[in-house]
Design an enzyme around this catalytic site. Sequence first.
Site, PDB file in Angstrom:
ATOM      1  CG  HIS A   1      -1.701   1.630   1.406  1.00  0.00           C
ATOM      2  ND1 HIS A   1      -2.458   1.881   0.696  1.00  0.00           N
ATOM      3  CD2 HIS A   1      -1.148   2.650   2.171  1.00  0.00           C
ATOM      4  CE1 HIS A   1      -2.637   2.916   1.185  1.00  0.00           C
ATOM      5  NE2 HIS A   1      -1.790   3.825   1.755  1.00  0.00           N
TER       6      HIS A   1
ATOM      7  CD  GLU B   1      -3.983   6.714   3.113  1.00  0.00           C
ATOM      8  OE1 GLU B   1      -4.387   5.460   1.715  1.00  0.00           O
ATOM      9  OE2 GLU B   1      -2.933   6.450   3.556  1.00  0.00           O
TER      10      GLU B   1
ATOM     11  CB  SER C   1      -2.417   0.347  -2.875  1.00  0.00           C
ATOM     12  OG  SER C   1      -3.313   0.498  -1.967  1.00  0.00           O
TER      13      SER C   1
END
Length: 265
Positions: free
Chosen positions: A127, A173, A192
């Site tokens: 990630h 994010e 991710s």
Amino acid sequence: MNKPQLRGDYSRAALDYSVEQDWPAYTAEEHALYRRLFERQSKLVPRYACPEWIAAISGLDAATQIPDFEQVSRKLRSRTGWQIVAVPGLIPDDAFFTHLANRRFPVTVWLRKPEEFDYIVEPDVFHDFFGHVPLLFDQVYADHLYEYGKGGLKAMRLDAVKMLARLYWYTIEFGLMKTKSGVKAYGAGLLSSGGELAYCVDDPRPHRLGFDLERMMRTGYLIDRYQATYFVIDSFEQLMRETAPDFTPIYARLRGLAPFAADAA
Ligand code: PHE
Ligand code: CO
């Protein structure tokens, strides 16, 4: 962030929470699992990732094995002045913000287990690296993250980290970006993710709102399901511009207001 049940090995961390990456210690199985994760995302990113991410990834030589952070840091330093710092996992707010404010991006050293292929709660090296590091090659994004780090230290003094953390969640994010070829993802949690990367762009269910600083700061989030609300920026320049004002009066005003529910935007 200081949860006692974090799974990384913090015993060898320095005061700033940095560790050695110890690249030779990764096993062949770990490199193979990383490669499988990379291959799955590679089928999705041409369609769903923002152009800045796509422009950077091919220069990173990160497709076949867990990257050596120092090699990537050398490229990053010459491009945007950033470097990667290896960490055992999530780190406390002050350490995290201090790294960003010194243009160091903390990347977790460990890789998820095979049974976590589809989903993992804590960030791992896949990630952190795949989602975040390519965008650090974009100067505007990189400069924004540096400003965010300084803003984080300030938010700590103002007891406003929770509001600032929501902004991070809905931009760094889980942010979306409007481009000439449609809505694309720039949030690392999306880039991710095996499932949410297509969902965030294609699924009719989630809300997709324009950039709205105060709304982001007031919207709670859930870490264990797809987002109900995404915020769509026009460009990293817009993100930079909209976050440039002094947040002090904004924090003061929002503190008294009720939050928006994470699942009810
Ligand atoms: N402008 C913000 C402040 O005054 C700092 C900041 C910059 C926060 C960029 C996030 C992103 O606190
Ligand atoms: Co992340």
